[in-house]
Write a protein that holds these residues in place. Sequence first.
Motif: not given
Length: 541
Positions: A122-124, A365-371, A415-419, A476-478, A481-483
Amino acid sequence: MQHTSLLLLVLLLIGNSILVLTEDKTSEDKKSSENKQQSSKELEDGHKPCKIRDVGEGRKVCVCNSEYCDTIPRPKKPSKSKFILYTSNKQGLRFHKTTGQFNKKHRSKKSEYDIHVNPDQKFQKVIGWGGAFTDSTGINMKTLDKKAQDLIMKSYFSEEGIEYNVCRVPIGSTDFSVRNYTYDDSKTPDKNLEHFALAPEDFDYKIPFMKQAMELRKNGPIKFFGSTWTAPLWMKTNNKYYGNGFIKKEFYQTWADYFVRFLEEYYKNGVPIWGITTQNEPSMAVLGLKDLPTVGWSSTNMSIWLRENLGPAIKKSKYPNTVIMALDDQKLFLPWYINSVFEDQNAKKYVDGIAIHWYLGVFTPCSAFNITHTKYPDKFILSTEACSGFQTSSGVLLGSWERGEGYSKDIIENLNCWVVGWVDWNMVLDMKGGPTTIANFVDAPIIVDKKSGEFYKQPMYYHLGHHSKFVPENSVRIGVTQRICGRIWVTAYQKPDRGIVVVILNKKDEDVTMRIVDKTMGVATLKISKRSINTVLYWYD
Ligand SMILES: *[C@@H]1O[C@H](CO)[C@@H](O)[C@H](O)[C@H]1NC(C)=O
Ligand SMILES: *[C@@H]1O[C@H](CO)[C@@H](O)[C@H](O)[C@H]1NC(C)=O
Ligand SMILES: *[C@@H]1O[C@H](CO)[C@@H](O)[C@H](O)[C@H]1NC(C)=O
């Protein structure tokens, strides 16, 4: 300011690159294939199909007027082990519904298009989806008759529509207005806001439609959030609505009080406000892009204003639970701008979320949201503005499937990066992509043609709807397999009713057979058509 020079450098880089940004226009479908699956009469489940019109080069819109508009009813839960698949595609399907069966067997065969869904991961939690009640949105709606206006509102907010629940409202004018104004255009400084008053635009173009949206939405309140563009001239260092201007230090408290007055007036007029952002695109004061009305904030001054003025003013007001979102600007300012604002714990404590815009997303890159998320896990990240056609102000492109794909791709990546949600810009524009005070025409999911009395639902409307309609607040995002395979994007959620939603964007020019692999359900085989957006729904019980 140390950050100002960094900001300038970044903006210069963007300034050069913005010109070479073009849209993905590859492989236009030349054949104008008519949509045979859907006729214009109502289908069994109450679904009024899209009246499709080819506007040239295979680009298609759904045509509505005061008598007719397509609908998408809420799906009923199918019997156990069945799934529902909704498809919209470039060929002309719109929310086309099919059903299928999970198969317990054939689990061992592997395919490169297998999507493994894992609800234990489970994520956000999702906050939601929506658009903005700009002056232009209301002005355009009012060029149609009342019945057509109602159909637009239903298309966005009702259970027969795409069920928006998070909407932005500008505090005063924006570039999508027909004049420049604030709520206190006093000729002389008015420190105590004695001349503060909402504008005619609030009563003509915003509040009535916002109240109608509240009525149309049956499942809980709409989360409205306000954003400022410019401040009254007397508060600003440059005495202009646009350009390199900031709030004069002596008016920091007045500017915070101005937000509180806005909340009071909207509540008084029957529209409760869920949140505010600290300022729309504060970087624009430095970039000066196209005379955009704005107030500039360096991260350090923002931190001071939050800590000393805005935060305490909201807490002391009648609405202390109002959500405060910082940044409200391009995502390439993550994470440094927020790091700098949050350096002071007393500023950070007032902030609930971080608002980002989609423009120039390719540079982030969406890693900026991850950080950002990893560093501040208790501050949500919400995408608060997006639109197509902003590059060189190209405006409306009727029926562009590619612009719809742009929306879906950004939504899935975010959304795959916590948004936690995605809010569009103008909900309704005219055929040119206005009106706007500074001729920066853009596109929107619904376009009105006042000459014919028609309005057009663009592919962007359906792309957004494939998320907003089926992924309600508190989903809730679950794990999934992404992308997969370059031009296919996937994300998945579990809804509050425990149903599973998988959204699949296929940008490939070929149909693919995909499989959803779920350890409880088995394997579902899906025919995913070329250039399509798909939503799959299933329940465990
Ligand atoms: C509003 O202000 C902008 C600058 O932000 C200016 O370019 C425009 O002409 C003004 N529009 C009107 C209608 O006054
Ligand atoms: C920050 O605030 C100080 C003090 O008011 C002011 O001198 C400075 O110009 C501001 N900088 C920016 C970028 O807003
Ligand atoms: C972002 O975080 C998600 C969830 O933790 C992860 O699956 C993904 O690979 C990360 N993406 C990047 C680009 O770091």
